[in-house]
Design an enzyme around this catalytic site. Structure first.
Site, PDB file in Angstrom:
ATOM      1  N   HIS A   1       3.959 -14.109  17.685  1.00 10.24           N
ATOM      2  CA  HIS A   1       3.829 -15.374  16.981  1.00 10.24           C
ATOM      3  C   HIS A   1       3.312 -16.503  17.861  1.00 10.24           C
ATOM      4  O   HIS A   1       2.923 -17.552  17.351  1.00 10.24           O
ATOM      5  CB  HIS A   1       5.169 -15.753  16.332  1.00 10.24           C
ATOM      6  CG  HIS A   1       5.436 -14.959  15.098  1.00 10.24           C
ATOM      7  ND1 HIS A   1       6.550 -14.196  14.909  1.00 10.24           N
ATOM      8  CD2 HIS A   1       4.672 -14.759  13.993  1.00 10.24           C
ATOM      9  CE1 HIS A   1       6.482 -13.579  13.733  1.00 10.24           C
ATOM     10  NE2 HIS A   1       5.354 -13.899  13.165  1.00 10.24           N
TER      11      HIS A   1
ATOM     12  N   LYS B   1      -0.008  -8.034   0.723  1.00  8.28           N
ATOM     13  CA  LYS B   1      -0.800  -6.923   1.274  1.00  8.28           C
ATOM     14  C   LYS B   1       0.120  -5.932   1.984  1.00  8.28           C
ATOM     15  O   LYS B   1      -0.049  -4.714   1.856  1.00  8.28           O
ATOM     16  CB  LYS B   1      -1.842  -7.480   2.248  1.00  8.28           C
ATOM     17  CG  LYS B   1      -2.971  -6.498   2.528  1.00  8.28           C
ATOM     18  CD  LYS B   1      -4.079  -7.134   3.358  1.00  8.28           C
ATOM     19  CE  LYS B   1      -5.121  -6.105   3.734  1.00  8.28           C
ATOM     20  NZ  LYS B   1      -6.199  -6.675   4.548  1.00  8.28           N
ATOM     21  N   ASP B   2       1.113  -6.442   2.728  1.00 10.13           N
ATOM     22  CA  ASP B   2       2.081  -5.551   3.390  1.00 10.13           C
ATOM     23  C   ASP B   2       2.911  -4.790   2.363  1.00 10.13           C
ATOM     24  O   ASP B   2       3.193  -3.606   2.530  1.00 10.13           O
ATOM     25  CB  ASP B   2       3.011  -6.361   4.309  1.00 10.13           C
ATOM     26  CG  ASP B   2       2.361  -6.669   5.648  1.00 10.13           C
ATOM     27  OD1 ASP B   2       1.276  -6.116   5.918  1.00 10.13           O
ATOM     28  OD2 ASP B   2       2.924  -7.464   6.425  1.00 10.13           O
TER      29      ASP B   2
ATOM     30  N   GLU C   1       9.578  18.479  19.272  1.00 11.42           N
ATOM     31  CA  GLU C   1       9.100  17.932  18.012  1.00 11.42           C
ATOM     32  C   GLU C   1       7.617  17.593  18.150  1.00 11.42           C
ATOM     33  O   GLU C   1       7.129  17.311  19.238  1.00 11.42           O
ATOM     34  CB  GLU C   1       9.894  16.662  17.669  1.00 11.42           C
ATOM     35  CG  GLU C   1      11.304  16.968  17.199  1.00 11.42           C
ATOM     36  CD  GLU C   1      11.351  17.308  15.718  1.00 11.42           C
ATOM     37  OE1 GLU C   1      11.053  18.466  15.370  1.00 11.42           O
ATOM     38  OE2 GLU C   1      11.676  16.442  14.919  1.00 11.42           O
TER      39      GLU C   1
ATOM     40  N   SER D   1      -1.732 -12.848  15.288  1.00 13.98           N
ATOM     41  CA  SER D   1      -2.356 -11.529  15.264  1.00 13.98           C
ATOM     42  C   SER D   1      -3.768 -11.594  15.820  1.00 13.98           C
ATOM     43  O   SER D   1      -4.466 -12.591  15.641  1.00 13.98           O
ATOM     44  CB  SER D   1      -2.442 -11.022  13.818  1.00 13.98           C
ATOM     45  OG  SER D   1      -1.166 -10.768  13.302  1.00 13.98           O
TER      46      SER D   1
END
Lengths: 421, 257
Positions: free
Chosen positions: A213, A241-242, A285, A217
């Site tokens: 922040h 959108k998220d 894994e 971004s």
């Protein structure tokens, strides 16, 4: 939003604890976000969603699990058979682990392609690498808890790696085990750490977001925000959108939970751990397979044994990512304007996939006449060469394409030519 | 361009992964043939007839050596047996209970709430009766083997009376196409008419193998039907929700495009 802040109750709370303005400036209308983010920017919030799902399901599982070598396997089966919707909670947790790694790997490749790790976001990237390390430790210890054959033998192989440390290695392994083999004390401490580490991850994610922040971004063009014309508020544009991205992700996630719950698992882990019977192929894994390939690729070098070399290479393959912001000297962030880097990014991506494939196979096995050992060695060499040599060289020598003047200029030009991202 | 690159690299990797790996497959068994199981697919359910016939095969043949320690008799109501039938089945077995008021352990008939009684008291007893080999517990068999139900069916039908030329079997071992290493201590457990079905189904080797495999698939995943039923509802809900979120996204972003 301003109306919301005029509400007397909100005002009363805000004066004492400015939590509403904090939320608004973090994920609300008060957080300016580059207007050109594409769907590759969804994976951070998706990983956050899975972290919450993992902690929620994990706590419920912990209520029904027994961390003892005589009961662990049976208590997991009791969860599967007798606890109400226990199978659902466990399958969400098991597949959530795989989903978490898929999302985080995509998130990291996104950062690599678009140069999100570059100045001024170096610490953001470094904290991310620490999150990956904490995730790996959590996942490894969680896989031991059902006390199946792969749990036991995976734990034995991985903890034994520390015996490669010269002089004190064996003592360290005994100390890690709490005994002279993987046994009840090992299971108990792994359970304790498996419960603790997710909260460490949670704290790291908070710091990751804090750093995010500060400079906001990055974006597909990789150029800085120059003013309000380049941004749109996080809410409602990126909240929706998220959310849409989460819907798509949940469709994929839930498909595996309900219709292929053991797709990512090893059948051997449905056999109870037996220290007297070694499975023919011990494999970790899937999300550890590339690192497993690197571990087994290193030969004896001078006075360094193959085991020690392998351990150094395996941990080194993750730790060199910490140096990435200084290895890549290019001032241009996005690979959209770096034609050579963009091609080589895909070579690196394929290299990582091949490493994973090599990790799933025995080094003695042969592919079209080529032993897997050598495929692993070549791809391991390329992994390190790409990060330590190719990235620095390309970043100095490459002629980059001209950058657009600003985000808004590029977005408007795109909109005019009708070729939106 | 980057999309083409992405697709090309994914294709390249798929090609590498898809082509056969000539690894040490000799130590593994042959790939079992895929069967058309009633519980396959997203709408799959267990065929109740096969489950009950499969339980008959298990209890008359397999149970002589193989335990099902994760199951309780009460679970059998899920394959369509009535509570009374289950009570009767349980009562055929003896379990140790206690201590009683005098402090003595005692034997009593099993109840539906008891776990399936194992054929042997412990691992050593099991090995002693089986030429040194340990018959594995079958509670999770279809989940604990690569190939799952198809492998189990292959194993049960894949015995060869004579091993192929050049293969010498040790004393007491049998040749099986699908068992890893092809040498298995278990003698062929099933054959045509290994059991007599009450419902008139012809008990061919393939039929009894399929039935007992269906029963063991249920034993390993008793939640399968509920899981798939709930899964369909969850997927439909998510599809509608995601569609609505997409419509909302388009409408919110309209002024930006």
């Amino acid at each position: 939003m301003s109306k919301f802040f005029e509400n007397p109750v909100i005002k009363w709370v805000e004066y004492r604890l400015p939590i509403f303005s904090f939320i608004d400036e973090s994920v609300g209308s008060g957080y300016p976000t580059p207007k050109n983010l594409n769907y590759w920017w969804n994976f951070g919030s998706l990983a956050g969603l899975v972290l919450v799902i993992m902690i929620a399901t994990g706590i419920v599982l912990a209520m029904n699990y027994t961390a003892h070598v005589d009961y662990a396997f049976e208590s997991v089966e009791r969860i599967m058979r007798d606890v109400n919707y226990g199978w659902l909670v466990r399958y969400i947790h098991v597949n959530g682990g795989s989903m978490f790694f898929i999302l985080v790997y995509i998130h990291m490749f996104r950062g690599l392609y678009y140069g999100s790790f570059k100045e001024p976001r170096e610490l953001l990237w470094i904290i991310g690498v620490f999150i990956l390390l904490a995730m790996m430790a959590t996942a490894f210890m969680g896989y031991v808890l059902p006390w199946g054959q792969m749990s036991f033998w995976g734990a034995t192989v991985i903890t034994n790696l520390f015996s490669a440390i010269p002089l004190i290695g064996d003592s360290i392994v005994t100390w890690l085990w709490g005994g002279f083999s993987v046994d009840n004390p090992t299971l108990n401490r792994f359970y304790a750490f498996h419960y603790l580490l997710p909260f460490v991850i949670f704290a790291l994610v908070f710091i990751h977001l804090w750093a995010l922040h500060v400079h906001k971004s990055s974006n597909p063009l990789g150029i800085d925000i120059q003013g309000p014309q380049d941004t749109i508020p996080f809410h409602p544009y990126f909240t929706i959108k998220d959310l849409f991205g989460m819907g798509v992700f949940m469709l994929i996630f839930m498909y595996f939970v309900f219709f292929a719950p053991n797709f990512f698992g090893e059948p051997d882990n449905y056999i109870k751990a037996n220290p007297l019977v070694t499975p023919p192929h011990i494999v970790p894994e899937w999300y550890f397979l590339p690192f497993y390939a690197i571990l087994r690729a290193v030969p004896d070098i001078w006075f360094i044994s193959a085991k020690l070399g392998g351990v150094i290479a395996m941990f080194g393959s993750i730790l060199i990512l910490l140096l990435l912001p200084w290895l890549d000297r290019s001032k241009v962030r996005s690979s959209q304007f770096r034609p050579i880097n963009r091609q080589l990014f895909w070579v690196f991506f394929v290299d990582c996939l091949i490493l994973g494939w090599v990790g799933a196979n025995s080094p003695d096995a042969v592919f079209h006449g080529v032993p897997f050992l050598w495929i692993g060695r070549v791809t391991t060499a390329y992994y390190f060469a790409h990060i330590l040599l190719i990235i620095p060289l390309v970043s100095i020598l490459e002629r980059t394409k001209p950058l657009p003047e600003s985000i808004s200029a590029a977005v408007t030009a795109n909109a005019k030519s009708g070729a939106g991202e | 361009m980057k999309k083409i690159n992405a697709i090309a690299s994914i294709l390249a990797v798929a090609l590498i992964f898809g082509s056969a790996v000539s690894s040490a497959t000799a130590s593994e068994g042959a790939k079992p043939h895929a069967q058309d199981w009633s519980f396959n697919g997203i709408f799959g359910t267990f065929d109740r007839g096969a489950l009950q016939r499969g339980y008959q095969v298990y209890s008359e043949v397999c149970a002589a050596c193989h335990a099902l320690r994760l199951l309780s008799y009460r679970n059998l109501t899920a394959i369509g047996l009535s509570p009374d039938q289950v009570k009767k089945i349980a009562a055929e077995f003896e379990v140790t209970d206690g201590p009683n008021d005098e402090g003595e352990m005692f034997q009593r008939p099993a109840r539906p709430s008891d776990r399936f009684v194992s054929p042997f008291a412990n691992e050593n007893a099991a090995r002693a009766s089986n030429n040194g080999a340990l018959p594995p517990d079958l509670s999770l068999m279809t989940k604990a083997r690569k190939g799952g139900a198809d492998y189990l069916h292959g194993l049960l039908t894949g015995y060869k009376e004579e091993p192929p030329a050049g293969v010498k079997l040790p004393e007491g071992m049998n040749y099986n196409l699908y068992f890893p290493g092809n040498q298995i201590a278990m003698a062929p457990p099933l054959a045509d008419d290994a059991v007599k079905y009450a419902d008139g189904t012809k008990a061919t080797l393939d039929q009894v193998s399929s039935d007992v495999t269906t029963f063991l698939a249920w034993a390993a995943e008793p939640e399968l039907e509920e899981r798939k039923r709930l899964g369909i509802k969850v997927m439909l809900f998510l599809l509608v929700l995601t569609g609505m979120l997409y419509a909302l996204k388009v409408s919110i972003w309209k002024d930006q495009h």
